[in-house]
Design a protein around this motif. Structure first.
Motif, PDB file in Angstrom:
ATOM      1  N   UNK A 286       0.908  -1.239   0.133  1.00  0.00           N
ATOM      2  CA  UNK A 286      -0.254   0.078   0.064  1.00  0.00           C
ATOM      3  C   UNK A 286       0.689   1.274  -0.120  1.00  0.00           C
ATOM      4  N   UNK A 287       0.028   2.436   0.214  1.00  0.00           N
ATOM      5  CA  UNK A 287       0.630   3.698   0.424  1.00  0.00           C
ATOM      6  C   UNK A 287       1.229   3.835   1.625  1.00  0.00           C
ATOM      7  N   UNK A 288       2.357   4.346   1.855  1.00  0.00           N
ATOM      8  CA  UNK A 288       3.151   4.521   3.258  1.00  0.00           C
ATOM      9  C   UNK A 288       3.548   6.268   3.198  1.00  0.00           C
ATOM     10  N   UNK A 289       3.125   7.163   3.781  1.00  0.00           N
ATOM     11  CA  UNK A 289       3.275   8.323   3.919  1.00  0.00           C
ATOM     12  C   UNK A 289       4.757   8.401   5.023  1.00  0.00           C
TER      13      UNK A 289
ATOM     14  N   UNK B  49      -7.367   6.043   5.301  1.00  0.00           N
ATOM     15  CA  UNK B  49      -6.530   5.248   4.474  1.00  0.00           C
ATOM     16  C   UNK B  49      -5.183   4.796   4.975  1.00  0.00           C
ATOM     17  N   UNK B  50      -4.489   5.538   6.051  1.00  0.00           N
ATOM     18  CA  UNK B  50      -3.275   5.507   6.519  1.00  0.00           C
ATOM     19  C   UNK B  50      -3.136   4.380   7.392  1.00  0.00           C
ATOM     20  N   UNK B  51      -2.570   3.180   7.284  1.00  0.00           N
ATOM     21  CA  UNK B  51      -2.556   2.238   8.307  1.00  0.00           C
ATOM     22  C   UNK B  51      -0.798   2.193   8.747  1.00  0.00           C
ATOM     23  N   UNK B  52      -0.060   2.656   7.985  1.00  0.00           N
ATOM     24  CA  UNK B  52       1.281   2.648   8.196  1.00  0.00           C
ATOM     25  C   UNK B  52       1.908   3.877   8.022  1.00  0.00           C
ATOM     26  N   UNK B  53       2.910   4.278   8.860  1.00  0.00           N
ATOM     27  CA  UNK B  53       3.928   5.550   8.438  1.00  0.00           C
ATOM     28  C   UNK B  53       5.285   5.289   8.299  1.00  0.00           C
TER      29      UNK B  53
ATOM     30  N   UNK C  79      -1.616   5.850  16.568  1.00  0.00           N
ATOM     31  CA  UNK C  79      -2.674   4.821  16.036  1.00  0.00           C
ATOM     32  C   UNK C  79      -2.407   3.903  14.873  1.00  0.00           C
ATOM     33  N   UNK C  80      -1.288   4.271  14.300  1.00  0.00           N
ATOM     34  CA  UNK C  80      -0.864   3.410  13.108  1.00  0.00           C
ATOM     35  C   UNK C  80       0.650   2.548  13.092  1.00  0.00           C
ATOM     36  N   UNK C  81       0.657   1.815  12.329  1.00  0.00           N
ATOM     37  CA  UNK C  81       1.946   1.017  12.436  1.00  0.00           C
ATOM     38  C   UNK C  81       3.057   1.990  12.097  1.00  0.00           C
ATOM     39  N   UNK C  82       4.303   1.738  12.796  1.00  0.00           N
ATOM     40  CA  UNK C  82       5.466   2.604  12.408  1.00  0.00           C
ATOM     41  C   UNK C  82       6.746   2.054  12.049  1.00  0.00           C
TER      42      UNK C  82
ATOM     43  N   UNK D 227       9.196   1.596  20.399  1.00  0.00           N
ATOM     44  CA  UNK D 227       8.183   0.352  19.951  1.00  0.00           C
ATOM     45  C   UNK D 227       7.775   0.594  18.537  1.00  0.00           C
ATOM     46  N   UNK D 228       9.093   0.319  17.783  1.00  0.00           N
ATOM     47  CA  UNK D 228       8.624   0.452  16.255  1.00  0.00           C
ATOM     48  C   UNK D 228       8.237  -0.859  16.015  1.00  0.00           C
TER      49      UNK D 228
END
Length: 260
Positions: A8-11, A28-32, A53-56, A83-84
């Motif tokens: 997916x799209x990761x900002x 739409x953001x699940x991971x940054x 609140x998203x995966x890092x 906590x990455x």
């Protein structure tokens, strides 16, 4: 490996409140993705990255002079402390302009770091997204052999150098197709390339695109967060749709000795 980190799209965000606001509000953001300097700045400013609140994903793809500060043991300690969820670790600069012997030595050092530290990251619950390095197939195969030994079936490729001086899109496209043929990764993430118009040209194994194209299109500093969130969600769906297409043009499977 959790292939979700490569999908997916990761900002790629910075240590700015409006970036955190966007990440927390865009559906739409699940991971940054955060590079070490920005992650460290947030951490020093009292932001608990584990509470986002998203995966890092942390990334070592930073300027060379900054990279010198982040030796693998420090990367590991920092990833554990904040906590990455995942990390693109141990990057080392490999340039076509370097002597071949120097490039091989650099890749060998990079591979040795991976072999030592990937198990440590994994033991700490941090997924590893390895970069493939090398200007020749021989150099890249040093990486592939390490990935196979470590059980890593997905990878990332850093694309920014293809656009630092001019627009070398064709060279990037050819390189990615070559890697796809050489290693046949299950998943592949492009770092620094998120074009909604061009990502469909890449092979089907390219499932993720991380970068800051979103920031150039709708910077939340220049508009309301609500507007930025709305525009981000629409744009990211366009990129997701393009990623889902994937192409395998015939030239990707022919003798390509002329490729850089």
């Amino acid at each position: 490996m959790n292939s979700g980190y490569l999908t997916g799209v990761i900002p790629r965000i910075e240590a700015k409140q409006e970036h955190l606001d966007l990440a927390s509000r865009a559906k739409s953001i699940e991971t940054v993705m955060l590079d070490y300097p920005h992650a460290r700045r947030l951490d020093q400013n009292g932001v608990n990255l584990a509470d986002i609140d998203v995966e890092l994903i942390l990334t070592s793809t930073v300027p060379d002079e900054t990279l010198e500060e982040w030796f693998p043991a420090r990367e590991l300690a920092f990833a554990k402390r904040v906590g990455a969820d995942a990390i693109v670790p141990c990057d080392r600069p490999v340039y076509n302009s370097d002597a071949r012997s120097q490039r091989i030595e650099t890749v060998q050092t990079y591979v040795a770091d991976l072999k030592e530290f990937v198990p440590k990251f994994q033991s700490a619950g941090v997924e590893v997204v390895p970069l493939v390095k090398g200007e020749t197939e021989y150099e890249r195969r040093l990486c592939y052999e390490a990935f196979a030994e470590l059980g890593l079936t997905g990878l990332a490729y850093y694309c920014v150098q293809y656009f630092s001086y001019g627009f070398r899109y064709k060279a990037l496209l050819e390189r990615i197709h070559r890697i796809a043929r050489e290693f046949e990764p299950e998943n592949m993430m492009l770092i620094g390339f998120q074009s909604e118009n061009l990502v469909s040209d890449f092979p089907p194994c390219v499932t993720g695109a991380a970068g800051q194209r979103w920031l150039r299109k709708f910077n939340p500093r220049n508009m309301s967060v609500e507007t930025a969130v709305r525009q981000y969600d629409v744009w990211s769906q366009q990129v997701e749709s393009a990623l889902a297409i994937g192409q395998a043009p015939l030239y990707a499977f022919t003798n390509s000795r002329g490729w850089a």
